[in-house]
Design an enzyme around this catalytic site. Structure first.
Site, PDB file in Angstrom:
ATOM      1  CG  ASP A  77      31.160  32.275  46.258  1.00  0.00           C
ATOM      2  OD1 ASP A  77      30.588  33.259  45.762  1.00  0.00           O
ATOM      3  OD2 ASP A  77      32.096  31.671  45.712  1.00  0.00           O
ATOM      4  CG  ASP A  79      28.952  37.010  43.809  1.00  0.00           C
ATOM      5  OD1 ASP A  79      29.749  37.726  44.442  1.00  0.00           O
ATOM      6  OD2 ASP A  79      29.263  36.370  42.793  1.00  0.00           O
ATOM      7  CD  GLU A  80      32.988  36.735  47.333  1.00  0.00           C
ATOM      8  OE1 GLU A  80      33.837  36.197  48.053  1.00  0.00           O
ATOM      9  OE2 GLU A  80      33.235  37.638  46.523  1.00  0.00           O
TER      10      GLU A  80
END
Lengths: 365, 417
Positions: free
Chosen positions: B18, B112-113
């Protein structure tokens, strides 16, 4: 009513009539066939409200009518031993089927409720040998569209012209056309579209024989009269696109290929084309055609074959199925393959012949 | 039974990576004057909501999703920065690419993960924890030092929970044999997939922690939520079975929507927004070589659950924004009475893939294709809408928003360079 008939006499017409009956029905009576005994003989009638087939048999017995489950009656008759005598009667609103030591009781529904297609006057008619009509269907029906929003493409165009009967089918990407000569002639051309289901049923009863079939055309229906069989289908109410516009007339480049070798080559290349879109690339240069195919896994097929071609180099993409279907449907030793450029259609035909051709639109690769 | 030891292979090993305060971190990296200071990123200069904020801002109690006005009350020094979606997307693509050095099984979960299935890399690369450190190093090296936290566990949802435990730049390891115990006292809302509604349902059955849920019979969830319920019940015990999906399924719909300025009642503005969305949808369909059979048009009005919508059948053919817009405008004229519009949405459905097959009965098609070919190539090179219908010159200046479904490649790459 009470009739006695031999299994062999019954099984074929019963099979054709039962074939029309759809497996899933909205109206219960549509899964039945009408069995009617008149002084003229026995009629079996099946319908799905779009297509109706009625078969006539000369059998003796007492008059009356009833409707019985089509599939069950057919399966029972088929399962009886060869040469069996079948005895059919109506007993307390059930159909009683007897043969040897077998007894079957089937539910019936009143014959009066059986829907009959209401036809109007027949305006045109044409008669030809069954094998010619069968040939027309064979050559063209595989190009019909299936559940296209352009509903008028989901069928086969019959065009009766002076001394000619023509069928045309297209799915919007490719087109097939076939002609036969017929003796009865018309003043003007008449076009009707027979729905897909009607075409598929029609090919089932047409034999490869010289026995005649009469085609009658009315406002909303098409009928075929054969010995012992009447086929009636609704027509698609729509205008078929102007197919003449999409049959190219002046094509600059011509390739001649051996049909068998071409088919085999295409079948091999097709293995590694994209399973869904079937695109293959045709490369033409003097005397040689190369066919290449890729799939999403980046596997590759490359085929080269000697052809008669004497023009500038050309690269063009096609759905391989469209080309191989056409090559399979033609029946000459050689195939004439006419092209112009990578963005316009090609034509496949028997060299020098005009009575059967295929138009295929390319793919942009 | 597996024994808990450092050198034993995990039956499944999943990392969840993350990026910490991703957009804000990128801003701080690119603008040194922002480092160590509270930064809030908003959608353009005029955006009123924080789409993310730096850890310095979070220390003041500022949270993602807050309105800038409320955030300023908590943290008067907050620096507002407009988002730069193109930059974030490029950064994300680079990071996701780097992660494939560790394992090919990378599922990009959002911009973003990512989930990484490292089960089969244990012999090659060492323990899952070691691989988590390596993943952090890869990200740091490729992104110029952006922070990320990593959760290491035996299942996706446990790993996702774990990555949230220690931020920023932390690594949290929950070995499969400890998962059930470690999750026992965790509130159910911490499990990805359990939102306020499901949490309320669980609370009505007396379950507030994962341990409580595990103690319920599975049927309580399965009867209410079907397969999802079973999945969540397992997730609360660290036993969820979802696989790390590398491939993205082909699209079933392609759509774009946009929020309008507050209290928009001008027909011209609404039409411009609609045209803008139609052009975006058509352009993306062309890029995917797809054609639409139906078009959904929706307008949302100022108050919840109010608006108008319709589904229009469109003929298959080269996707043309103008044609889509004509359908949309006819609908607008028939059904819109001048209410204040807050959002417009245009979605193409009933998609077919043409993959270049030309049509017999549309002689204009080849010319149309050539025209769009040229337009699309110019726009690909010089930016979205370099060539565009004049109407959309007045389009919204709000930047593109990175949807949760964004992916670095394929049809979900929706942010043009």
């Amino acid at each position: 009513m009470h009739i006695t008939v031999s299994r062999e006499d019954l099984i074929k017409p019963l099979g054709i009539v039962a074939g029309v009956v759809e497996r899933r029905q909205t109206l219960p009576i549509l899964s039945n066939i009408l069995v009617r005994m008149t002084p003229k003989g026995l009629s079996l009638i099946g319908t799905d409200l779009e297509v109706e087939i009625s078969a006539h048999l000369e059998v003796s017995g007492s008059q009356g009518d009833m409707t019985v489950p089509a599939r069950k009656l057919y399966d029972i008759c088929r399962a009886l031993p060869a040469g069996a005598k079948i005895d059919i009667s109506l007993e307390k609103e059930k159909a009683l089927i007897k043969s040897g030591k077998s007894r079957f009781r089937l539910l019936t529904m009143p014959a009066a409720e059986f829907p009959a297609i209401e036809t109007s006057n027949w305006e045109h008619s044409v008669s030809l040998p069954q094998k010619k009509l069968r040939w027309l269907l064979d050559k063209t029906m595989f190009c019909m569209a299936q559940q296209d929003v352009r509903y008028y493409l989901n069928g086969l165009l019959f065009e009766i012209g002076p001394k000619r009967l023509r069928t045309v089918a297209t799915d919007g990407h490719r087109l097939s056309m076939a002609d036969v000569d017929v003796s009865n002639s018309l003043e003007r051309e008449k076009q009707v579209i027979l729905p897909r289901k009607g075409v598929q049923e029609m090919i089932r009863f047409l034999e490869d024989s010289d026995e005649p079939v009469e085609i009658q055309i009315g406002q909303n229906h098409l009928r075929c009269n054969l010995k012992g069989l009447t086929f009636t289908s609704k027509l698609i109410d729509g205008r078929f696109p102007d197919y003449n516009k999409v049959i190219p007339v002046n094509q600059g480049k011509m390739v001649m290929v051996n049909r068998e070798a071409f088919r085999e080559t295409l079948n091999r290349a097709a293995i590694l084309s994209n399973e869904k879109y079937r695109g293959v690339r045709f490369g033409l240069s003097k005397g040689v055609m190369t066919i290449t195919a890729h799939n999403p896994e980046q596997e590759e097929a490359q085929e080269e074959m000697a052809v008669k071609y004497d023009d500038e180099d050309l690269e063009i993409g096609f759905n391989v199925n469209y080309i191989s279907d056409a090559a399979a449907a033609l029946d000459s030793e050689e195939v004439e393959f006419n092209l112009n450029d990578p963005n316009s259609s090609c034509v496949l035909r028997t060299p020098g012949s005009t009575n059967n051709l295929y138009v295929v639109m390319p793919m942009r690769l | 039974m597996a024994t808990a030891g450092a050198d034993c292979y995990w039956p499944r090993a999943i990392l969840h990576l993350d990026m910490n305060a991703f957009f804000a971190s990128v801003e701080q990296r690119d603008f040194p004057e922002l480092r160590g200071r509270p930064v809030g990123v908003t959608n353009g200069e005029v955006g009123t909501t924080l789409i993310t904020c730096s850890y310095e801002a979070r220390a003041h109690g500022v949270k993602t999703g807050m309105r800038i006005y409320d955030a300023r009350r908590l943290c008067p020094d907050l620096i507002q920065r407009p988002s730069r979606p193109g930059v974030y997307v490029r950064e994300s693509t680079r990071i996701m690419g780097a992660l494939t050095n560790l394992t090919p099984d990378v599922e990009v979960f959002s911009v973003d993960e990512a989930f990484l299935d490292v089960t089969h890399c244990q012999r090659l690369h060492g323990t899952p924890e070691h691989m988590a450190r390596w993943a952090q190093t890869l990200v740091r090296n490729v992104s110029g030092g952006l922070p990320c936290s990593v959760g290491v566990a035996g299942t996706k949802l446990t790993a996702k929970y774990a990555s949230d435990v220690l931020k920023p730049d932390g690594i949290t390891v929950i070995p499969p044999w400890e998962a059930r115990d470690r999750l026992r006292d965790v509130p159910v809302e911490k499990i990805c997939g359990i939102g306020p509604r499901i949490a309320a349902f669980l609370a009505s059955h007396g379950a507030r922690t994962c341990g409580d849920v595990a103690a319920l019979p599975m049927n309580v969830l399965a009867r209410r939520y079907g397969v999802t319920g079973k999945h969540l019940w397992l997730a609360c015990q660290g036993r969820d079975t979802g696989a790390v999906m590398h491939d993205v399924a082909p699209p079933k719909t392609v759509g774009h929507g946009k929020v309008l300025p507050p209290r928009t009642t001008s027909a011209r503005v609404v039409e411009t927004y609609l045209r803008h969305m139609c052009e975006k949808v058509a352009g993306r369909l062309r890029r995917l070589d797809m054609q639409a059979g139906r078009l959904y048009i929706g307008l949302r009005y100022g108050f919840p659950d109010h608006g108008i919508e319709t589904v229009i059948a469109v003929p298959h053919g080269t996707p043309d924004g103008r044609q889509f817009y004509e359908s949309a405008r006819a609908f607008l004229q028939a059904h819109w009475r001048g209410e204040a519009v807050t959002q417009v949405q245009v979605t193409a459905t009933h998609l077919i893939n043409t993959s270049g097959q030309l049509e017999l009965f549309s002689p204009e098609e080849v010319r149309t294709l050539h025209r769009f070919d040229a337009i699309d190539r110019i726009n690909n090179k010089y930016g979205e809408f370099t060539i565009a219908p004049a109407t959309i010159l007045e389009r919204s200046t709000m930047p593109n928003v990175i949807a949760p479904a964004w992916r670095p490649d394929g049809h979900r790459q929706t942010i043009p360079d």
